[in-house]
Design a protein around this motif. Structure first.
Motif, PDB file in Angstrom:
ATOM      1  N   ALA A 131       0.845  -1.190   0.000  1.00  0.00           N
ATOM      2  CA  ALA A 131       0.000   0.000   0.000  1.00  0.00           C
ATOM      3  C   ALA A 131       0.883   1.243   0.000  1.00  0.00           C
ATOM      4  N   LEU A 132       0.554   2.164  -0.900  1.00  0.00           N
ATOM      5  CA  LEU A 132       1.307   3.402  -1.037  1.00  0.00           C
ATOM      6  C   LEU A 132       0.380   4.593  -0.820  1.00  0.00           C
ATOM      7  N   ALA A 133       0.932   5.643  -0.242  1.00  0.00           N
ATOM      8  CA  ALA A 133       0.184   6.888  -0.070  1.00  0.00           C
ATOM      9  C   ALA A 133       0.046   7.561  -1.434  1.00  0.00           C
ATOM     10  N   GLU A 134      -0.751   8.608  -1.493  1.00  0.00           N
ATOM     11  CA  GLU A 134      -0.953   9.330  -2.753  1.00  0.00           C
ATOM     12  C   GLU A 134       0.361   9.865  -3.321  1.00  0.00           C
ATOM     13  N   ASP A 135       1.329  10.156  -2.451  1.00  0.00           N
ATOM     14  CA  ASP A 135       2.621  10.670  -2.922  1.00  0.00           C
ATOM     15  C   ASP A 135       3.563   9.552  -3.371  1.00  0.00           C
ATOM     16  N   GLY A 136       3.087   8.285  -3.319  1.00  0.00           N
ATOM     17  CA  GLY A 136       3.886   7.155  -3.779  1.00  0.00           C
ATOM     18  C   GLY A 136       4.760   6.515  -2.726  1.00  0.00           C
ATOM     19  N   GLN A 146       5.638   4.292   0.628  1.00  0.00           N
ATOM     20  CA  GLN A 146       5.077   3.116   1.291  1.00  0.00           C
ATOM     21  C   GLN A 146       4.458   3.508   2.631  1.00  0.00           C
ATOM     22  N   ILE A 147       3.305   2.932   2.928  1.00  0.00           N
ATOM     23  CA  ILE A 147       2.609   3.193   4.187  1.00  0.00           C
ATOM     24  C   ILE A 147       2.952   2.079   5.168  1.00  0.00           C
ATOM     25  N   GLU A 148       3.440   2.455   6.343  1.00  0.00           N
ATOM     26  CA  GLU A 148       3.701   1.479   7.391  1.00  0.00           C
ATOM     27  C   GLU A 148       2.459   1.361   8.260  1.00  0.00           C
ATOM     28  N   ALA A 149       2.103   0.139   8.605  1.00  0.00           N
ATOM     29  CA  ALA A 149       0.875  -0.111   9.360  1.00  0.00           C
ATOM     30  C   ALA A 149       0.850   0.652  10.683  1.00  0.00           C
ATOM     31  N   ASN A 150       1.940   0.602  11.458  1.00  0.00           N
ATOM     32  CA  ASN A 150       1.964   1.267  12.769  1.00  0.00           C
ATOM     33  C   ASN A 150       1.762   2.771  12.638  1.00  0.00           C
ATOM     34  N   ALA A 151       2.430   3.381  11.660  1.00  0.00           N
ATOM     35  CA  ALA A 151       2.305   4.829  11.464  1.00  0.00           C
ATOM     36  C   ALA A 151       0.885   5.199  11.039  1.00  0.00           C
TER      37      ALA A 151
END
Length: 119
Positions: free
Chosen positions: A2-7, A9-14
């Protein structure tokens, strides 16, 4: 992943530290689709499914409307709740779901329906 709109990577904890349950989170992660929505449940925890924003009426892309607390189709006005269930037509079927796997603080989208539809 999963990536944020800015590309990035999204970390689950954050993600869980900065989101509220019940508000779908826009993410990228599948090569054939532009975006999907992660669902944050009470806990907080990431649901084992994400919502594909493809309207089941005629295939337009729905968007989450924070004020109305619904997904809204810009084409013909169908509305869906935060779990993708139809609350106003002309659509008759819920939004499609995809599988989400969280492992080692990484969120992965898998292009298949969850084993059990939680709705």
């Amino acid at each position: 992943m999963a990536l944020a709109e800015d590309g990035k990577q999204i970390e689950a904890n954050a993600l869980l530290a900065t989101t509220k349950p019940g508000i779908p989170i826009l993410v990228k992660g599948l090569p054939d689709r532009s975006v999907d929505y992660l669902i944050i449940q009470d806990g907080p925890q990431i649901a084992e499914y994400a919502i594909s924003p493809i309207c089941t009426h005629l295939g337009c892309t729905v968007e989450w409307d924070l004020e109305k607390n619904h997904f809204i189709c810009p084409c013909h006005g169908s509305q869906y709740d935060s779990q993708g269930r139809v609350v106003r037509g002309p659509a008759k079927r819920s939004l499609p779901l995809i599988t989400v796997v969280v492992k080692q603080n990484q969120i992965r989208l898998v292009d298949r329906k969850p084993a059990v539809d939680p709705r």
